[in-house]
Design a protein around this motif. Structure first.
Motif, PDB file in Angstrom:
ATOM      1  N   ALA A 192       0.654  -1.002  -0.241  1.00 34.71           N
ATOM      2  CA  ALA A 192       0.144  -0.111  -0.134  1.00 34.71           C
ATOM      3  C   ALA A 192       1.356   1.637   0.223  1.00 34.71           C
ATOM      4  O   ALA A 192       0.342   1.849  -0.717  1.00 34.71           O
ATOM      5  CB  ALA A 192      -1.329   0.061   1.422  1.00 34.71           C
ATOM      6  N   GLN A 193       2.160   1.262   0.572  1.00 39.00           N
ATOM      7  CA  GLN A 193       3.269   2.400   1.092  1.00 39.00           C
ATOM      8  C   GLN A 193       3.658   2.651  -0.272  1.00 39.00           C
ATOM      9  O   GLN A 193       3.458   3.668  -0.748  1.00 39.00           O
ATOM     10  CB  GLN A 193       3.558   2.211   1.998  1.00 39.00           C
ATOM     11  CG  GLN A 193       4.111   3.451   2.976  1.00 39.00           C
ATOM     12  CD  GLN A 193       4.974   2.917   3.998  1.00 39.00           C
ATOM     13  OE1 GLN A 193       6.028   1.738   3.410  1.00 39.00           O
ATOM     14  NE2 GLN A 193       5.454   3.481   4.385  1.00 39.00           N
ATOM     15  N   LYS A 194       3.876   1.428  -1.086  1.00 39.70           N
ATOM     16  CA  LYS A 194       4.560   1.576  -2.609  1.00 39.70           C
ATOM     17  C   LYS A 194       3.511   2.239  -3.552  1.00 39.70           C
ATOM     18  O   LYS A 194       4.018   3.061  -4.159  1.00 39.70           O
ATOM     19  CB  LYS A 194       4.737   0.363  -2.953  1.00 39.70           C
ATOM     20  CG  LYS A 194       5.466   0.530  -3.875  1.00 39.70           C
ATOM     21  CD  LYS A 194       6.102  -1.101  -4.037  1.00 39.70           C
ATOM     22  CE  LYS A 194       5.766  -1.300  -5.112  1.00 39.70           C
ATOM     23  NZ  LYS A 194       6.340  -2.777  -6.132  1.00 39.70           N
ATOM     24  N   SER A 195       2.332   2.427  -3.100  1.00 35.12           N
ATOM     25  CA  SER A 195       1.043   2.770  -4.330  1.00 35.12           C
ATOM     26  C   SER A 195       1.174   3.887  -3.793  1.00 35.12           C
ATOM     27  O   SER A 195       0.725   4.721  -5.007  1.00 35.12           O
ATOM     28  CB  SER A 195      -0.157   1.686  -3.590  1.00 35.12           C
ATOM     29  OG  SER A 195       0.278   0.822  -3.653  1.00 35.12           O
ATOM     30  N   VAL A 196       1.221   4.987  -2.899  1.00 30.90           N
ATOM     31  CA  VAL A 196       1.462   6.621  -2.940  1.00 30.90           C
ATOM     32  C   VAL A 196       1.500   6.935  -4.012  1.00 30.90           C
ATOM     33  O   VAL A 196       0.723   7.788  -4.449  1.00 30.90           O
ATOM     34  CB  VAL A 196       1.634   6.477  -1.509  1.00 30.90           C
ATOM     35  CG1 VAL A 196       1.904   7.652  -1.140  1.00 30.90           C
ATOM     36  CG2 VAL A 196       1.137   6.074  -0.504  1.00 30.90           C
ATOM     37  N   PRO A 197       2.971   6.428  -4.404  1.00 32.85           N
ATOM     38  CA  PRO A 197       3.496   7.815  -5.101  1.00 32.85           C
ATOM     39  C   PRO A 197       2.424   7.885  -6.886  1.00 32.85           C
ATOM     40  O   PRO A 197       2.047   8.582  -7.275  1.00 32.85           O
ATOM     41  CB  PRO A 197       4.911   7.458  -6.240  1.00 32.85           C
ATOM     42  CG  PRO A 197       5.146   6.495  -4.897  1.00 32.85           C
ATOM     43  CD  PRO A 197       3.849   5.683  -4.630  1.00 32.85           C
ATOM     44  N   ILE A 200      12.449   9.404 -12.879  1.00 28.65           N
ATOM     45  CA  ILE A 200      12.466   8.443 -11.162  1.00 28.65           C
ATOM     46  C   ILE A 200      10.525   8.401 -10.779  1.00 28.65           C
ATOM     47  O   ILE A 200      10.436   7.389 -10.083  1.00 28.65           O
ATOM     48  CB  ILE A 200      13.420   8.773 -10.647  1.00 28.65           C
ATOM     49  CG1 ILE A 200      14.811   8.928 -11.024  1.00 28.65           C
ATOM     50  CG2 ILE A 200      13.529   8.421  -8.735  1.00 28.65           C
ATOM     51  CD1 ILE A 200      16.312   9.950  -9.959  1.00 28.65           C
ATOM     52  N   ALA A 201      10.168   9.960 -10.278  1.00 24.09           N
ATOM     53  CA  ALA A 201       8.971  10.148 -10.310  1.00 24.09           C
ATOM     54  C   ALA A 201       7.974   8.525 -10.752  1.00 24.09           C
ATOM     55  O   ALA A 201       7.499   7.946 -10.829  1.00 24.09           O
ATOM     56  CB  ALA A 201       9.262  11.613 -10.232  1.00 24.09           C
ATOM     57  N   SER A 202       8.552   9.090 -12.574  1.00 20.22           N
ATOM     58  CA  SER A 202       7.370   8.050 -13.339  1.00 20.22           C
ATOM     59  C   SER A 202       7.619   6.591 -12.406  1.00 20.22           C
ATOM     60  O   SER A 202       6.546   6.044 -12.629  1.00 20.22           O
ATOM     61  CB  SER A 202       8.273   8.534 -14.260  1.00 20.22           C
ATOM     62  OG  SER A 202       7.389   9.544 -15.228  1.00 20.22           O
ATOM     63  N   ALA A 203       8.725   5.866 -12.434  1.00 21.17           N
ATOM     64  CA  ALA A 203       9.467   4.818 -12.440  1.00 21.17           C
ATOM     65  C   ALA A 203       8.331   5.012 -10.942  1.00 21.17           C
ATOM     66  O   ALA A 203       8.523   3.284 -10.829  1.00 21.17           O
ATOM     67  CB  ALA A 203      10.604   4.530 -12.255  1.00 21.17           C
ATOM     68  N   ALA A 204       8.102   5.363  -9.890  1.00 16.76           N
ATOM     69  CA  ALA A 204       7.834   5.396  -8.585  1.00 16.76           C
ATOM     70  C   ALA A 204       6.466   4.939  -8.790  1.00 16.76           C
ATOM     71  O   ALA A 204       5.817   4.363  -8.167  1.00 16.76           O
ATOM     72  CB  ALA A 204       8.483   6.290  -8.138  1.00 16.76           C
ATOM     73  N   ALA A 205       5.763   5.931  -9.923  1.00 18.56           N
ATOM     74  CA  ALA A 205       4.543   5.749  -9.334  1.00 18.56           C
ATOM     75  C   ALA A 205       4.085   4.728 -10.722  1.00 18.56           C
ATOM     76  O   ALA A 205       2.829   4.028  -9.921  1.00 18.56           O
ATOM     77  CB  ALA A 205       4.028   7.172 -11.376  1.00 18.56           C
ATOM     78  N   ALA A 206       4.855   4.241 -11.510  1.00 24.61           N
ATOM     79  CA  ALA A 206       4.257   2.952 -12.391  1.00 24.61           C
ATOM     80  C   ALA A 206       4.631   1.562 -11.587  1.00 24.61           C
ATOM     81  O   ALA A 206       3.890   0.728 -11.271  1.00 24.61           O
ATOM     82  CB  ALA A 206       5.532   2.521 -13.831  1.00 24.61           C
ATOM     83  N   ALA A 207       5.934   1.676  -9.947  1.00 24.03           N
ATOM     84  CA  ALA A 207       5.891   0.587  -9.003  1.00 24.03           C
ATOM     85  C   ALA A 207       4.345   0.347  -8.386  1.00 24.03           C
ATOM     86  O   ALA A 207       4.270  -0.440  -8.277  1.00 24.03           O
ATOM     87  CB  ALA A 207       6.776   0.369  -9.237  1.00 24.03           C
TER      88      ALA A 207
END
Lengths: 52, 466
Positions: free
Chosen positions: A28-33, B291-298
């Motif tokens: 869930a934490q990983k989903s935040v972005p 990097i923000a894109s990759a984090a959002a995709a993850a």
């Protein structure tokens, strides 16, 4: 089935439930972005200047 | 009589059946790690170079690609070929062997990493681990459907939800351990495999030790198997040979293979898909934005994994009330529409709609796995459930191997044709919608198993209250 078996059931459920809850929390934490992207206007993200 | 034998695991009549699902969850949470194996692919591609791939290092798309596929293929094969043996020997012995195979597979793989021998990884994680997966998958599910004949959907939903949760525990745990063991000249994979092998072995042994089977003829209090509400339910126990001759088995196989292939169509390419379909939201510019894109995709991958987990419980447990055939028809119908709408969401530039569609699709992907064993139990009974279910799982193996090949092939072809954005994925999504319509039609043809194939079950005829 007595109170002891109910107590044992609670212990068993905790043994499996705690790691599962930890995994769910991590995910869930990983989903935040993602929510920052869905909330923000696309043009704002696209306007980020390239770093040189 | 050994404590591993089936006879030693028979529970007394007043046994609390809620002590059994944690055993199933413990085993499934371990073997579910297989879906989180991808976290090892990148570090394993630089075992020699450490900071970056060097000459002689394994490639993610070549040597490392086949580890997961091999494990999933062996899962189906071992479940199919060892199902009868597993049913005869009882869940404790089977889970015990599954723990040795799955934990041992990690240890053999650690040796493979140490010697940089890919064949040892295939042997360890692929073959040994795959056998552990197959045995560890069917034994708890087969046991739970016997404990919960009144709520088989809830039972299979609980166990198979654990499998979905396995990746959620396994992935962050692997990352934590690799960060802990990482040094200047070692990526930390080898020691991570050793620790995970031991941890998973212990946790699976916990499940193996507490698992129990109900006494023959046991039924939960107030449950009368002869008065089933659902039309599709048999009150008999169909033999494995008769089940293999029944069209219902192949229709269910079709449903599972199509639904799984469709889900894999999203899972396999979730991260690149959201970035390529919405380039304005996921800018591929160098530096911070990328990097923000990759984090959002993850984050997207994480979110749909959560829905995969929730769907396993939701769809299966609601099928106890709505009916198995109705539930499967509802979710296949919804799924086909969702796939058809994905290119529409891409063309409209709506990330929110896209995320919602994918979340529903993944919940149905999970729901297919958890509803099918309850459906199978309804059609063929509980006595030979293990071997029949083992054979049904070949549908998963087929989809697990063929699905990614189809999806990647179409994607690479489109990219080769210089197609961009939504166009890269539109054909795949329409193909998956077509497969789901096929499965929907197949499900409509499922009828109760004929009386000829289903001899009367004396246990069902004379229920014995707990």
């Amino acid at each position: 089935m007595g109170k002891s078996s109910n107590g044992l059931a609670v212990v068993y459920w905790l043994i499996v439930g705690i790691p599962l809850a930890w995994g769910v929390y991590q995910t869930a934490q990983k989903s935040v972005p993602l929510f920052h992207v869905t909330d923000s206007a696309p043009s704002a993200a696209a306007a980020t200047p390239p770093e040189k | 009589m050994s404590f591993l034998d089936r006879e030693a695991t028979v529970a007394p009549p007043d046994y609390n059946r809620w002590l059994v699902p944690p055993a199933a969850l413990a085993i499934h949470m371990c073997i579910g790690q297989v879906y989180g194996f991808s976290v090892f692919k990148e570090p394993m591609s630089r075992l020699l170079g450490v900071t970056a791939p060097a000459a002689g290092d394994w490639k993610q798309s070549v040597e490392l690609y086949w580890i997961f596929s091999a494990a999933i293929a062996i899962l189906g094969l071992s479940a199919a070929f060892l199902g009868t043996w597993a049913e005869r020997n009882g869940p404790r012995k089977v889970s015990f062997i599954a723990a040795f195979c799955f934990g041992g597979g990690f240890l053999v793989s650690a040796v493979g990493v140490h010697l940089h021998n890919i064949w040892l990884i295939y042997l360890g994680y692929g073959l040994l681990g795959g056998i552990g997966l197959g045995l560890g998958y069917i034994a708890p599910v087969s046991t739970l459907v016997k404990w919960f004949p009144d709520r088989p959907g809830l039972a299979t939903g609980l166990a198979i939800m654990g499998f979905g949760g396995g990746a959620m525990v396994g992935s962050p745990l692997s990352v934590l351990l690799m960060n802990h063991f990482h040094t200047a000249d070692n990526v930390g994979v080898q020691n991570t495999f050793v620790v995970m092998g031991i941890l998973y072995f212990c946790f699976m042994m916990f499940g193996a030790l507490i698992i129990r089977v109900p006494a023959p003829g046991w039924v939960p209090e107030g449950h009368d198997p002869t008065r089933q509400k659902q039309k599709i339910v048999t009150t008999a126990d169909v033999s494995t040979a008769d089940a293999m001759r029944a069209p219902q088995f192949y229709l269910l196989w079709l449903v599972l293979v199509c639904n799984t292939t469709a889900g894999i169509g999203i899972l396999e390419q979730a991260a690149p898909m959201i970035q390529e379909m919405f380039p304005r939201h996921f800018p591929q510019l160098p530096g911070g934005a990328k990097i923000a894109s990759a984090a959002a995709a993850a984050g997207f991958v994480g979110l749909i994994s959560l829905f995969n987990l929730l769907g396993r419980f939701f769809w299966a447990s609601s099928s106890d009330f709505v009916g198995r055939k109705n539930t499967v028809a509802i979710f296949l119908g919804i799924n086909a529409v969702m796939f058809w709408l994905i290119p529409v969401a891409g063309a409209a530039g709506s990330v929110l709609l896209f995320v919602v569609l994918c979340a529903v699709i993944l919940s149905i992907y999970g729901g297919g796995f958890s509803t099918s064993p309850a459906y199978l139990k309804d059609l063929f009974g509980t006595k030979n459930f293990g071997p029949i279910y083992g054979r049904l799982l070949t549908a998963w193996s087929t989809a697990g191997v063929v699905g990614p090949l189809i999806v990647n092939h179409i994607r690479l072809q489109k990219v080769g044709q210089h197609v961009t954005g939504v166009g890269v994925y539109a054909d795949t999504m329409h193909l998956m919608a077509g497969l789901l319509v096929l499965a929907f039609v197949g499900n409509l043809f499922v009828r109760p198993v004929s009386a000829k194939s289903a001899p009367a079950n004396p246990d069902s005829a004379a229920p014995q209250a707990a």
